[in-house]
Design an enzyme around this catalytic site. Sequence first.
Site, PDB file in Angstrom:
ATOM      1  N   ASP A 109       0.858  -1.188   0.000  1.00  0.00           N
ATOM      2  CA  ASP A 109       0.000   0.000   0.000  1.00  0.00           C
ATOM      3  C   ASP A 109       0.899   1.245   0.000  1.00  0.00           C
ATOM      4  OD1 ASP A 109      -2.342   1.531   0.317  1.00  0.00           O
ATOM      5  OD2 ASP A 109      -2.264   1.388   2.509  1.00  0.00           O
ATOM      6  N   HIS A 110       0.631   2.186  -0.871  1.00  0.00           N
ATOM      7  CA  HIS A 110       1.406   3.445  -0.942  1.00  0.00           C
ATOM      8  C   HIS A 110       2.915   3.229  -1.053  1.00  0.00           C
ATOM      9  CE1 HIS A 110      -1.916   6.187  -0.485  1.00  0.00           C
ATOM     10  NE2 HIS A 110      -2.405   5.380   0.434  1.00  0.00           N
TER      11      HIS A 110
ATOM     12  N   HIS B 100      -6.813  10.065   4.508  1.00  0.00           N
ATOM     13  CA  HIS B 100      -6.377   9.015   5.425  1.00  0.00           C
ATOM     14  C   HIS B 100      -6.504   9.500   6.871  1.00  0.00           C
ATOM     15  CE1 HIS B 100      -3.951   7.958   1.725  1.00  0.00           C
ATOM     16  NE2 HIS B 100      -4.619   6.856   1.950  1.00  0.00           N
ATOM     17  N   GLY B 101      -6.618   8.563   7.780  1.00  0.00           N
ATOM     18  CA  GLY B 101      -6.627   8.907   9.215  1.00  0.00           C
ATOM     19  C   GLY B 101      -8.024   9.188   9.719  1.00  0.00           C
TER      20      GLY B 101
ATOM     21  N   HIS C 221      -9.404   5.170  -1.359  1.00  0.00           N
ATOM     22  CA  HIS C 221      -8.487   5.297  -0.213  1.00  0.00           C
ATOM     23  C   HIS C 221      -9.166   6.121   0.873  1.00  0.00           C
ATOM     24  CE1 HIS C 221      -4.414   3.881  -1.579  1.00  0.00           C
ATOM     25  NE2 HIS C 221      -5.122   3.747  -2.682  1.00  0.00           N
ATOM     26  N   GLY C 222      -8.623   6.019   2.097  1.00  0.00           N
ATOM     27  CA  GLY C 222      -9.109   6.875   3.185  1.00  0.00           C
ATOM     28  C   GLY C 222     -10.538   6.564   3.580  1.00  0.00           C
TER      29      GLY C 222
ATOM     30  N   SER D 294     -11.843   4.736   6.200  1.00  0.00           N
ATOM     31  CA  SER D 294     -12.269   4.736   7.608  1.00  0.00           C
ATOM     32  C   SER D 294     -12.969   6.059   7.910  1.00  0.00           C
ATOM     33  CB  SER D 294     -11.054   4.607   8.531  1.00  0.00           C
ATOM     34  OG  SER D 294     -10.368   3.407   8.279  1.00  0.00           O
TER      35      SER D 294
ATOM     36  N   ALA E 259      -7.760   1.162   6.894  1.00  0.00           N
ATOM     37  CA  ALA E 259      -6.580   1.030   7.748  1.00  0.00           C
ATOM     38  C   ALA E 259      -6.868   1.536   9.169  1.00  0.00           C
ATOM     39  CB  ALA E 259      -5.398   1.784   7.152  1.00  0.00           C
ATOM     40  N   THR E 260      -7.149   2.852   9.284  1.00  0.00           N
ATOM     41  CA  THR E 260      -7.340   3.466  10.600  1.00  0.00           C
ATOM     42  C   THR E 260      -8.394   2.725  11.425  1.00  0.00           C
ATOM     43  OG1 THR E 260      -6.757   5.585   9.607  1.00  0.00           O
ATOM     44  CG2 THR E 260      -7.881   5.664  11.733  1.00  0.00           C
TER      45      THR E 260
HETATM   46  P1  13P Z   1      -7.910   4.907   6.239  1.00  0.00           P
HETATM   47  O1  13P Z   1      -6.818   4.854   7.241  1.00  0.00           O
HETATM   48  O2  13P Z   1      -8.642   6.207   6.244  1.00  0.00           O
HETATM   49  O3  13P Z   1      -8.832   3.744   6.352  1.00  0.00           O
HETATM   50  O4  13P Z   1      -7.243   4.823   4.797  1.00  0.00           O
HETATM   51  C1  13P Z   1      -6.697   3.600   4.392  1.00  0.00           C
HETATM   52  C2  13P Z   1      -6.027   3.702   3.096  1.00  0.00           C
HETATM   53  O5  13P Z   1      -6.479   4.333   2.173  1.00  0.00           O
HETATM   54  C3  13P Z   1      -4.763   2.979   2.946  1.00  0.00           C
HETATM   55  O6  13P Z   1      -4.166   3.249   1.738  1.00  0.00           O
END
Ligand code: 13P
Length: 279
Positions: A82-83, A175-176, A203-204, A206, A227-228
Site C-alpha cells: 500500500d502506498h 487518510h486517518g 483510499h481513506g 475509515s 486502515a485506521t
Molecule cells: P484509512 O486509514 O482512512 O482507512 O485509509 C486507508 C487507506 O487508504 C490505505 O491506503
Amino acid sequence: MSYVTTREMLKKALEQHYAIGAFNAENMEMVQAIIEAAEAKRAPVMIQTTPGTLKYADPMIFAGMVSRLAEKATVPVALHLDHGNSYELAEYCVKQGYTSVMIDGSLLPFEENIALSRRVVEMAGDIPVEAELGTVGGKEDTHSAGIAYTDPDQAETFVRETGITSFAPAIGTAHGVYKAEPRLDLDRLSEIAGRVRIPLVLHGTSGVPDDTVRECIRRGICKVNYATDLRITFSNAVKAALAAQPEAFDPKKYLKPAREAVVRRVCELIDVCGSAGKA
Ligand code: 13P
C-alpha cells in the site's frame, strides 16, 4: 491453494459491481483475523501493508505469513504493498512474494508520476500495479497531503500511458481520523469511471459513512481500503483487555480479544463492500 494476484479478483469485482475489501495489517494477529473473517464471509480479500509497517517488520515476514495462511485458506487472498514510496520498495516486495503493489507517485509532477508508475509496471510483470493521481488527503505514514481532486482528462492519459491495473483517484477522502464528515465528489468519480474502465480504488475509507461507500461502489469503486478503522479496533480491544486484567503479562491474553475484535469488524466491512459470497 489460494494465494493469488489481484488481477482476477478485481476484474470480477468490476464486472459484478462490488468491491474487494483491502485491509491494512500491522502484525500477525491482524493477518490471521482478516483471513478468518474472509473465510467466514466467503469473500476474496486483500491484505495490505504500508512502507511504515514494512519498516517495523520486513516484507518477507508478511509475505511468509500471508502466503502460508492463504495456501490453507479456501478463499482467494492477495498481499498488496500500500502506498509504495519507491521503485526499490515495490521491487523488493515483488521479490519477496507480494502479489500486488501500489506505487504512489501522487506528490510528483504529472509526467514524473507517469514515468515512475510505468517503470514499476514494467518491473512487476504479472504482478498487478495500482497507482494514484491527485492526492488523497490526510496522513499515511510520512506521506501527508491536502486533497487535490483528480482531473478526469489527466486520469485517462495517466491510465493509458502507465498500463496500470487499478487506479486510485482523489475524490475527497483522506487518510486517518476525519474531523468532519468528508464531502466526496461523486460526479467526478462517475466521470472518471466512465473514462478509464479499469478497477478504481477508494483510499481513506475509515470514517466514510457505509452508505457513501456503497454509492462509490455503485459508481465504479472495486477496491476499498480500510486502515485506521482496524488500527483503532485492535488498539481499543487491547486497552479494554488490559483494563479488565491489569495484572496480565502474557501477550496472548490481551492480543486474542483484539484479534477477535478485528475478525468481527472485518466481517462488517466485507458486508459494506458487497464481497461476501464472492469467493
Ligand atoms: P484509512 O486509514 O482512512 O482507512 O485509509 C486507508 C487507506 O487508504 C490505505 O491506503
